[in-house]
Design a protein around this motif. Structure first.
Motif, PDB file in Angstrom:
ATOM      1  N   LYS A   1      35.025  22.052  30.067  1.00  0.00           N
ATOM      2  CA  LYS A   1      34.067  22.527  31.064  1.00  0.00           C
ATOM      3  C   LYS A   1      34.206  21.625  32.237  1.00  0.00           C
ATOM      4  N   GLU A   2      33.944  20.184  31.773  1.00  0.00           N
ATOM      5  CA  GLU A   2      33.595  19.234  32.853  1.00  0.00           C
ATOM      6  C   GLU A   2      34.992  19.261  33.924  1.00  0.00           C
ATOM      7  N   ILE A   3      36.129  19.017  33.292  1.00  0.00           N
ATOM      8  CA  ILE A   3      37.235  19.001  34.039  1.00  0.00           C
ATOM      9  C   ILE A   3      37.738  20.298  34.965  1.00  0.00           C
ATOM     10  N   ASN A   4      37.214  21.349  34.206  1.00  0.00           N
ATOM     11  CA  ASN A   4      37.311  22.757  35.145  1.00  0.00           C
ATOM     12  C   ASN A   4      36.270  22.750  36.334  1.00  0.00           C
ATOM     13  N   LEU A   5      35.259  22.170  36.042  1.00  0.00           N
ATOM     14  CA  LEU A   5      34.208  22.239  37.078  1.00  0.00           C
ATOM     15  C   LEU A   5      34.525  21.376  38.037  1.00  0.00           C
ATOM     16  N   GLU A   6      35.036  20.239  37.971  1.00  0.00           N
ATOM     17  CA  GLU A   6      35.562  19.408  38.738  1.00  0.00           C
ATOM     18  C   GLU A   6      36.635  19.815  39.865  1.00  0.00           C
ATOM     19  N   TYR A   7      37.486  20.385  39.107  1.00  0.00           N
ATOM     20  CA  TYR A   7      38.872  21.145  39.564  1.00  0.00           C
ATOM     21  C   TYR A   7      38.330  22.381  40.587  1.00  0.00           C
ATOM     22  N   ILE A   8      37.433  23.141  40.246  1.00  0.00           N
ATOM     23  CA  ILE A   8      36.852  24.037  41.241  1.00  0.00           C
ATOM     24  C   ILE A   8      36.101  23.614  42.086  1.00  0.00           C
TER      25      ILE A   8
END
Ligand SMILES: N[C@@H](CCC(=O)N[C@@H](CS)C(=O)NCC(=O)O)C(=O)O
Length: 194
Positions: free
Chosen positions: A117-124
């Protein structure tokens, strides 16, 4: 029959939300048939109205239209929102496709695996702020919220859907049989792996 387009989807934003926005922007009233369960979705499939056994589906002008982008283009062209010449259409397509890349990532985000979740949010966020928002901020000087039809759509009580909460994520997972979390990989069409 009221003559209004009828939107078939589950009770959430998902791929239908851009269609709701576009109809609202065009000032076109629409009706919705919202299914809540897998069984209701399967009934719709068995009825034969879904070309690829998928939604969004919009009943419009005697057609059962599927494929989000086909629907958007049809509505935009019908209501004179698709440019005055091929060049304008090309620009509109470029903005729309960029926004689709971004909104696909946002749409799949709630289905991320917990550990991603966290890494995806950062990416987005990184993609949104460095790649997409600057384009729209540079090109669109008028705030879309000031366009009267859009402004009405943004008011409480409109057919705009709220962001997915945990309950509606569960409902969508059941209806569309998402079995595991999504893995955000790339923009564009390949965004998920199971
Ligand atoms: N390319 C299609 C994709 C449609 C799609 O994936 N729809 C999902 C719901 S958002 C669906 O119906 N999934 C069920 C399935 O594929 O079996 C579009 O843009 O409309």
């Amino acid at each position: 029959m009221t003559g209004k387009p009828v939107l078939h989807y589950f009770n959430g934003r998902g791929r239908m939300e851009s269609i709701r926005w576009l109809l609202a922007a065009a000032g076109v009233e629409f009706e919705e048939e919202l299914f809540e369960t897998r069984e209701e979705f399967e009934k719709l499939i068995q009825g034969g109205a879904l070309m690829y056994e998928q939604v969004p589906m919009v009943e419009i002008d005697g057609m059962n239209m599927v494929q989000t982008r086909a629907i958007l283009r049809y509505i935009a062209a019908k209501y004179d929102l698709y440019g005055r010449n091929l060049q304008e259409q090309a620009w509109i397509d470029m903005y729309v496709e960029g926004l689709r890349d971004l909104s696909d990532m946002i749409m799949y985000f709630p289905l991320s695996l917990p550990e991603e979740k966290e890494i995806n949010l950062e990416y987005i966020l990184q993609r949104a702020t460095t790649r997409f928002f600057p384009v729209y901020e540079k090109e669109f000087k008028v705030r879309t919220s000031q366009i009267p039809t859009i402004n009405r759509f943004l008011q409480p009580g409109s057919q705009r859907k709220p962001p997915l909460d945990d309950e509606s994520i569960g409902t969508a997972k059941n209806i569309f049989k998402f079995e595991q979390g999504m893995f955000l990989k790339n923009m564009s069409t390949i965004v998920a792996e199971y």
